[in-house]
Scaffold this motif. Sequence first.
Motif, mmCIF file in Angstrom:
data_model
loop_
_atom_site.group_PDB
_atom_site.id
_atom_site.type_symbol
_atom_site.label_atom_id
_atom_site.label_comp_id
_atom_site.label_asym_id
_atom_site.label_seq_id
_atom_site.Cartn_x
_atom_site.Cartn_y
_atom_site.Cartn_z
ATOM 1 N N MET A 1 87.828 55.447 44.637
ATOM 2 C CA MET A 1 89.003 56.274 44.903
ATOM 3 C C MET A 1 88.918 56.932 46.272
ATOM 4 O O MET A 1 89.942 57.239 46.891
ATOM 5 C CB MET A 1 89.150 57.344 43.813
ATOM 6 C CG MET A 1 90.367 58.237 43.982
ATOM 7 S SD MET A 1 90.479 59.470 42.672
ATOM 8 C CE MET A 1 91.918 60.376 43.221
ATOM 9 N N LEU A 4 91.401 56.479 49.288
ATOM 10 C CA LEU A 4 92.507 55.653 48.814
ATOM 11 C C LEU A 4 93.830 56.403 48.892
ATOM 12 O O LEU A 4 94.743 56.007 49.603
ATOM 13 C CB LEU A 4 92.233 55.209 47.374
ATOM 14 C CG LEU A 4 93.158 54.119 46.817
ATOM 15 C CD1 LEU A 4 93.091 52.872 47.671
ATOM 16 C CD2 LEU A 4 92.766 53.780 45.380
ATOM 17 N N LEU A 5 93.930 57.503 48.177
ATOM 18 C CA LEU A 5 95.169 58.275 48.177
ATOM 19 C C LEU A 5 95.322 59.123 49.431
ATOM 20 O O LEU A 5 96.429 59.543 49.779
ATOM 21 C CB LEU A 5 95.226 59.169 46.935
ATOM 22 C CG LEU A 5 95.290 58.411 45.598
ATOM 23 C CD1 LEU A 5 95.076 59.363 44.441
ATOM 24 C CD2 LEU A 5 96.629 57.707 45.461
ATOM 25 N N TYR A 285 96.704 47.596 48.312
ATOM 26 C CA TYR A 285 97.214 47.408 46.957
ATOM 27 C C TYR A 285 96.114 47.071 45.965
ATOM 28 O O TYR A 285 96.094 47.571 44.836
ATOM 29 C CB TYR A 285 98.257 46.286 46.958
ATOM 30 C CG TYR A 285 99.687 46.759 46.795
ATOM 31 C CD1 TYR A 285 100.401 46.478 45.641
ATOM 32 C CD2 TYR A 285 100.330 47.470 47.805
ATOM 33 C CE1 TYR A 285 101.715 46.896 45.491
ATOM 34 C CE2 TYR A 285 101.633 47.889 47.671
ATOM 35 C CZ TYR A 285 102.327 47.604 46.515
ATOM 36 O OH TYR A 285 103.625 48.020 46.369
ATOM 37 N N TYR A 288 94.190 49.995 44.725
ATOM 38 C CA TYR A 288 94.941 50.794 43.759
ATOM 39 C C TYR A 288 94.876 50.152 42.383
ATOM 40 O O TYR A 288 94.755 50.837 41.363
ATOM 41 C CB TYR A 288 96.398 50.952 44.203
ATOM 42 C CG TYR A 288 96.619 52.031 45.233
ATOM 43 C CD1 TYR A 288 96.882 53.343 44.858
ATOM 44 C CD2 TYR A 288 96.541 51.744 46.588
ATOM 45 C CE1 TYR A 288 97.076 54.335 45.805
ATOM 46 C CE2 TYR A 288 96.735 52.732 47.539
ATOM 47 C CZ TYR A 288 97.004 54.026 47.146
ATOM 48 O OH TYR A 288 97.190 55.004 48.079
ATOM 49 N N ASN A 289 94.949 48.823 42.361
ATOM 50 C CA ASN A 289 94.870 48.122 41.078
ATOM 51 C C ASN A 289 93.509 48.325 40.438
ATOM 52 O O ASN A 289 93.399 48.562 39.233
ATOM 53 C CB ASN A 289 95.151 46.627 41.281
ATOM 54 C CG ASN A 289 95.197 45.871 39.965
ATOM 55 O OD1 ASN A 289 95.997 46.182 39.096
ATOM 56 N ND2 ASN A 289 94.321 44.884 39.828
ATOM 57 N N ASP A 292 93.357 51.872 39.147
ATOM 58 C CA ASP A 292 94.150 51.994 37.934
ATOM 59 C C ASP A 292 93.402 51.394 36.748
ATOM 60 O O ASP A 292 93.366 51.970 35.659
ATOM 61 C CB ASP A 292 95.495 51.297 38.132
ATOM 62 C CG ASP A 292 96.432 51.484 36.950
ATOM 63 O OD1 ASP A 292 96.647 50.525 36.217
ATOM 64 O OD2 ASP A 292 96.925 52.622 36.781
#
Length: 309
Positions: A1, A4-5, A285, A288-289, A292
Amino acid sequence: MTGLLAAATSAADKRAAFRAGLASGTIQRFPGAFNPLVAKLIQDIGFEGVYVSGAVLSADLGLPDIGLTTLTEVAGRGQQIARVTDLPVLLDADTGFGEPMSAARTVTVLEDAGIAGLHLEDQVNPKRCGHLDGKAVVPVADMLRRLGAAVAARRDPAFVICARTDAAGIEGLDAAIDRAKAYADAGADLIFTEALRTPADFEKFRAAVSIPLLANMTEFGKSELLPAATLESLGYNAVIYPVTTLRLAMYAAETGLREIAATGTQSGLLDRMQHRSRLYELLRYERYNEFDSDIYNFTLERIDDGRIA
């Protein structure tokens, strides 16, 4: 993480990197970003920093660069851009959005937004584009109050305060040099002299001013477009390309829209578009996958009678 954000690098570390870069002997290249996605691209390609131009932000809002934007608008866009990049962000703070107390507040707001540094200019407020004729500069004493307020308001000593002078095209190069020396004495970390014309002008300014210098390589202006290596050889510490990415994007957008208007389809434009796969690569992307899946990859446990535990 991590990373990432939002960027993995702290604001403090970005400011330290900016200062280290200015002292490194290698010119620090800061292309302008008109949105956060462009800032990610600037980092991905390998530049040393990101620049947020007041002229670009004004244009993005459909306004001319004549001091119509507010501190809130500029800080908001700056924060969005700084959030997504590990590079230091230098932001154009115009004249400080008002009187010296406003310049002081500008510093604190931009520090809180994660910006690595700002530049304040000595134009009369409201300002205008630095490469247009008809500019006016305030008396040196007024700019020293503006700059002094900004320096006094700084809480993080690593936050870079750059003083910009527009005097070269109004009062002459010697007057601009005198102003730069006064601004350095008042606490500026970096000097940005606007609209120098020739390599000889840049060289003369470098010989006269002892602190780090920033060059503005904007297109269609008064300055000869010098390569970064040339500026580095002249002793400049940083260079900005403030409007370049916006000009490229707007030209491409206008060309494409005209073709669609004429032909009714974008099918002939595909080889001039960023592919979806490249956009997804910049946006990470796949990460993020993965993130998640790590969060939601649990299975439901059931107790003996079949109910969910």
